[in-house]
Scaffold this active site. Structure first.
Site, PDB file in Angstrom:
ATOM      1  N   ARG A  70      50.259  53.113  55.913  1.00 47.06           N
ATOM      2  CA  ARG A  70      50.133  53.320  54.473  1.00 47.06           C
ATOM      3  C   ARG A  70      48.880  54.147  54.151  1.00 47.06           C
ATOM      4  O   ARG A  70      48.898  55.001  53.256  1.00 47.06           O
ATOM      5  CB  ARG A  70      50.062  51.955  53.780  1.00 47.06           C
ATOM      6  N   HIS A  74      48.533  57.484  51.904  1.00 46.85           N
ATOM      7  CA  HIS A  74      47.636  57.581  50.749  1.00 46.85           C
ATOM      8  C   HIS A  74      46.599  58.684  50.939  1.00 46.85           C
ATOM      9  O   HIS A  74      46.138  59.275  49.973  1.00 46.85           O
ATOM     10  CB  HIS A  74      46.954  56.229  50.484  1.00 46.85           C
ATOM     11  N   VAL A  78      46.774  62.605  48.426  1.00 45.22           N
ATOM     12  CA  VAL A  78      45.648  62.888  47.525  1.00 45.22           C
ATOM     13  C   VAL A  78      44.709  63.868  48.239  1.00 45.22           C
ATOM     14  O   VAL A  78      44.083  63.510  49.224  1.00 45.22           O
ATOM     15  CB  VAL A  78      44.903  61.586  47.145  1.00 45.22           C
ATOM     16  N   GLY A  80      45.473  66.233  50.208  1.00 48.14           N
ATOM     17  CA  GLY A  80      45.905  66.529  51.569  1.00 48.14           C
ATOM     18  C   GLY A  80      45.343  65.558  52.596  1.00 48.14           C
ATOM     19  O   GLY A  80      44.530  64.690  52.272  1.00 48.14           O
ATOM     20  N   ASP A  82      42.931  64.766  54.610  1.00 45.60           N
ATOM     21  CA  ASP A  82      41.549  65.190  54.845  1.00 45.60           C
ATOM     22  C   ASP A  82      40.607  63.997  54.970  1.00 45.60           C
ATOM     23  O   ASP A  82      39.391  64.157  54.863  1.00 45.60           O
ATOM     24  CB  ASP A  82      41.066  66.089  53.693  1.00 45.60           C
ATOM     25  N   ASN A 102      44.676  51.244  45.917  1.00 50.72           N
ATOM     26  CA  ASN A 102      44.057  51.051  47.235  1.00 50.72           C
ATOM     27  C   ASN A 102      43.219  49.773  47.341  1.00 50.72           C
ATOM     28  O   ASN A 102      43.117  49.184  48.414  1.00 50.72           O
ATOM     29  CB  ASN A 102      43.154  52.249  47.578  1.00 50.72           C
ATOM     30  N   PRO A 171      52.736  57.766  43.949  1.00 50.00           N
ATOM     31  CA  PRO A 171      53.781  57.175  43.116  1.00 50.00           C
ATOM     32  C   PRO A 171      53.536  55.672  42.915  1.00 50.00           C
ATOM     33  O   PRO A 171      53.244  54.968  43.877  1.00 50.00           O
ATOM     34  CB  PRO A 171      55.043  57.399  43.944  1.00 50.00           C
ATOM     35  N   HIS A 201      58.466  50.640  54.504  1.00 52.57           N
ATOM     36  CA  HIS A 201      58.423  49.332  53.848  1.00 52.57           C
ATOM     37  C   HIS A 201      59.230  48.288  54.623  1.00 52.57           C
ATOM     38  O   HIS A 201      59.502  47.211  54.110  1.00 52.57           O
ATOM     39  CB  HIS A 201      58.902  49.441  52.396  1.00 52.57           C
ATOM     40  N   SER A 259      62.418  41.058  59.260  1.00 48.58           N
ATOM     41  CA  SER A 259      61.590  41.416  60.426  1.00 48.58           C
ATOM     42  C   SER A 259      60.311  42.090  59.935  1.00 48.58           C
ATOM     43  O   SER A 259      60.151  43.303  60.056  1.00 48.58           O
ATOM     44  CB  SER A 259      62.363  42.330  61.376  1.00 48.58           C
ATOM     45  N   ASP A 264      61.718  49.094  61.618  1.00 51.65           N
ATOM     46  CA  ASP A 264      63.106  49.399  61.964  1.00 51.65           C
ATOM     47  C   ASP A 264      63.898  49.690  60.683  1.00 51.65           C
ATOM     48  O   ASP A 264      63.328  49.775  59.603  1.00 51.65           O
ATOM     49  CB  ASP A 264      63.725  48.224  62.748  1.00 51.65           C
TER      50      ASP A 264
HETATM   51  C1  HEM Z   1      58.172  56.052  47.779  1.00 51.09           C
HETATM   52  C2  HEM Z   1      57.103  55.749  47.100  1.00 51.09           C
HETATM   53  C3  HEM Z   1      56.224  54.583  47.468  1.00 51.09           C
HETATM   54  C4  HEM Z   1      55.746  53.631  46.622  1.00 51.09           C
HETATM   55  C5  HEM Z   1      55.985  53.558  45.133  1.00 51.09           C
HETATM   56  C6  HEM Z   1      54.996  52.702  47.418  1.00 51.09           C
HETATM   57  C7  HEM Z   1      54.341  51.572  46.923  1.00 51.09           C
HETATM   58  C8  HEM Z   1      53.838  50.555  47.691  1.00 51.09           C
HETATM   59  C9  HEM Z   1      53.316  49.320  47.181  1.00 51.09           C
HETATM   60  C10 HEM Z   1      53.178  48.963  45.712  1.00 51.09           C
HETATM   61  C11 HEM Z   1      52.976  48.549  48.245  1.00 51.09           C
HETATM   62  C12 HEM Z   1      52.395  47.142  48.206  1.00 51.09           C
HETATM   63  C13 HEM Z   1      50.936  47.176  47.957  1.00 51.09           C
HETATM   64  C14 HEM Z   1      50.446  45.772  47.651  1.00 51.09           C
HETATM   65  O1  HEM Z   1      50.743  45.303  46.561  1.00 51.09           O
HETATM   66  O2  HEM Z   1      49.813  45.136  48.510  1.00 51.09           O
HETATM   67  C15 HEM Z   1      53.268  49.298  49.431  1.00 51.09           C
HETATM   68  C16 HEM Z   1      53.053  48.852  50.716  1.00 51.09           C
HETATM   69  C17 HEM Z   1      53.249  49.624  51.835  1.00 51.09           C
HETATM   70  N1  HEM Z   1      53.636  50.956  51.857  1.00 51.09           N
HETATM   71 FE1  HEM Z   1      54.356  52.012  50.316  1.00 51.09          FE
HETATM   72  N2  HEM Z   1      55.024  53.098  48.713  1.00 51.09           N
HETATM   73  C18 HEM Z   1      55.751  54.250  48.803  1.00 51.09           C
HETATM   74  C19 HEM Z   1      55.961  55.006  49.938  1.00 51.09           C
HETATM   75  C20 HEM Z   1      55.413  54.732  51.166  1.00 51.09           C
HETATM   76  C21 HEM Z   1      55.370  55.641  52.268  1.00 51.09           C
HETATM   77  C22 HEM Z   1      55.872  57.094  52.235  1.00 51.09           C
HETATM   78  C23 HEM Z   1      54.779  54.981  53.305  1.00 51.09           C
HETATM   79  C24 HEM Z   1      54.473  55.470  54.683  1.00 51.09           C
HETATM   80  C25 HEM Z   1      55.119  56.403  55.312  1.00 51.09           C
HETATM   81  C26 HEM Z   1      54.479  53.645  52.843  1.00 51.09           C
HETATM   82  C27 HEM Z   1      53.958  52.635  53.616  1.00 51.09           C
HETATM   83  C28 HEM Z   1      53.687  51.359  53.154  1.00 51.09           C
HETATM   84  C29 HEM Z   1      53.366  50.244  54.027  1.00 51.09           C
HETATM   85  C30 HEM Z   1      53.375  50.256  55.552  1.00 51.09           C
HETATM   86  C31 HEM Z   1      53.091  49.145  53.192  1.00 51.09           C
HETATM   87  C32 HEM Z   1      52.623  47.762  53.634  1.00 51.09           C
HETATM   88  C33 HEM Z   1      51.099  47.785  53.664  1.00 51.09           C
HETATM   89  C34 HEM Z   1      50.428  46.537  54.187  1.00 51.09           C
HETATM   90  O3  HEM Z   1      51.075  45.594  54.608  1.00 51.09           O
HETATM   91  O4  HEM Z   1      49.170  46.536  54.167  1.00 51.09           O
HETATM   92  N3  HEM Z   1      54.840  53.542  51.522  1.00 51.09           N
HETATM   93  N4  HEM Z   1      53.782  50.532  49.064  1.00 51.09           N
END
Ligand code: HEM
Ligand SMILES: *[C@@H]1O[C@H](CO)[C@@H](O)[C@H](O)[C@H]1NC(C)=O
Length: 336
Positions: A70, A74, A78, A80, A82, A102, A171, A201, A259, A264
């Site tokens: 994640r 992030h 933002v 690029g 970097d 964040n 987003p 996710h 899981s 996966d």
């Molecule tokens: C499509 C738009 C996306 C939105 C709106 C979004 C939003 C979010 C939100 C709200 C969370 C939970 C944060 C929290 O409340 O603790 C989350 C977790 C996460 N996101 Fe996304 N996300 C998006 C795309 C992505 C992408 C592209 C990736 C990576 C390639 C990603 C990887 C992750 C991961 C791995 C988690 C779990 C983080 C953790 O357990 O610490 N997300 N995301």
């Protein structure tokens, strides 16, 4: 490149994938400036050092792998890729990591710091923090999903990080499919790549506050978001306090209940059974423009894993700094 854990029968597809990646690397400006094996001469053990630190950290806490993947997302969205997401605030300037997207949820900073410390003793000022993060995201995908891919490197670290820029670029979880498509298109990523990357996710956690609007007082006619399975909503209400209850805590739940530590394609099956947590997850299954992509990813895990690897490489090339546009930090939290 190889997708490990998927067996020999996919090696043909993997060869084609390598060919495709070679061609796309030559045709894209930002990818052309990055190169697989960039540290071969300047710091030959660079990637091995990062992988060792990631493996060590994830053996104790696999959730950190989700945090690192994640973090790379992030970072790249933002300014690029970097390493702007790694910079601490300075007096008078709040950095990206302070933004509510964040703070407090982004995790894994200490893993990047540990890898950087090892790299500074092995080859001082040679390996950028932006590359460390890209390698670590790949190593996390390998450890948690058996997905391996070659990371083009040579990114430089930026010197600027501004909290407010997060709002305009990342987003939020309440976006619908049309908004997500537009947000990713601004970064040069297609609708299919957006759906593919959302498969991240399939690991990690979310705070209840990121989706509690869907399970409490959704709107005046529906107490619960009708795109969520009512039994699943009941389970979530058990684990999450109502937003109005002034509860002092904001608990977390796994994004993938089946899981949570395995990267996966289960995520997509869950969407098709109305068990997505975030609006931005579930909308992919309900929107006609993405529903078939969700179903295809749910059906074919090996194909999804291949697409995930390719899309991560593309995401990792967004607006990278090369040449004299940046620096190699000595400490990932502070500009030189
Ligand atoms: C499509 C738009 C996306 C939105 C709106 C979004 C939003 C979010 C939100 C709200 C969370 C939970 C944060 C929290 O409340 O603790 C989350 C977790 C996460 N996101 Fe996304 N996300 C998006 C795309 C992505 C992408 C592209 C990736 C990576 C390639 C990603 C990887 C992750 C991961 C791995 C988690 C779990 C983080 C953790 O357990 O610490 N997300 N995301
Ligand atoms: C409540 O949400 C449902 C499902 O999204 C929608 O069909 C309905 O129009 C909404 N009602 C109001 C009053 O906004």
């Amino acid at each position: 490149m190889a997708i490990s854990g998927t067996g020999n029968k996919f090696s043909g597809a993997v060869c084609l994938l390598v060919l495709f990646l070679t061609i796309s690397a030559m045709s894209t400006v930002s990818l052309a400036s990055l190169k697989v094996g960039y540290y071969k001469h300047s710091c030959p053990s660079a990637e091995a050092i990062v992988r060792k630190q990631v493996n060590k950290a994830l053996a104790r806490n696999p959730g950190l792998g989700a945090g690192i993947i994640r973090m790379h997302f992030h970072d790249c969205f933002v300014r690029g890729c970097d390493a702007s997401v790694l910079l601490d605030s300075t007096p008078g300037r709040r950095s990206e990591k302070e933004h509510p997207a964040n703070n407090p949820s982004l995790r894994g900073f200490e893993v990047i710091d540990a890898a950087k410390a090892k790299l500074e003793s092995a080859c001082p000022r040679k390996v950028s923090c932006a590359d460390i993060l890209a390698f670590a995201a790949r190593d996390s995908a390998y450890k948690l999903g058996g997905i391996n891919y070659a990371v083009p490197s040579g990114r430089l670290d930026g010197r600027v990080s501004i909290e407010d820029e997060v709002t305009q670029n990342l987003p939020p979880p309440f976006f619908n499919t049309a908004q997500l498509i537009q947000n990713f298109a601004r970064k040069g990523l297609s609708t299919d790549e957006m759906v593919t990357l959302s498969g991240a996710h399939s690991i990690g956690i979310t705070h209840c506050s990121s989706f509690s609007n869907r399970i409490y007082n959704f709107n005046s006619t529906h107490p619960v978001d009708p795109s969520m399975d009512p039994h699943f909503a009941r389970e979530l209400r058990r684990r999450c306090p109502a937003p109005t209850s002034n509860a002092p805590t904001d608990p977390t739940v796994p994004l993938d209940f089946v899981s949570p530590n395995r990267l996966d394609n289960k995520y997509y099956s869950l969407l098709n059974s109305k068990r997505g947590l975030l609006t931005s997850d579930q909308t992919l299954a309900t929107s006609p423009s993405t529903a078939s992509m969700v179903t295809n990813n749910a059906k074919n895990g090996a194909l999804w894993a291949n697409k995930y690897a390719k899309a991560m490489i593309k995401m990792g090339s967004i607006e990278v700094l090369t040449g004299n546009q940046g620096e190699i930090r000595g400490n990932c939290r502070i500009v030189n």
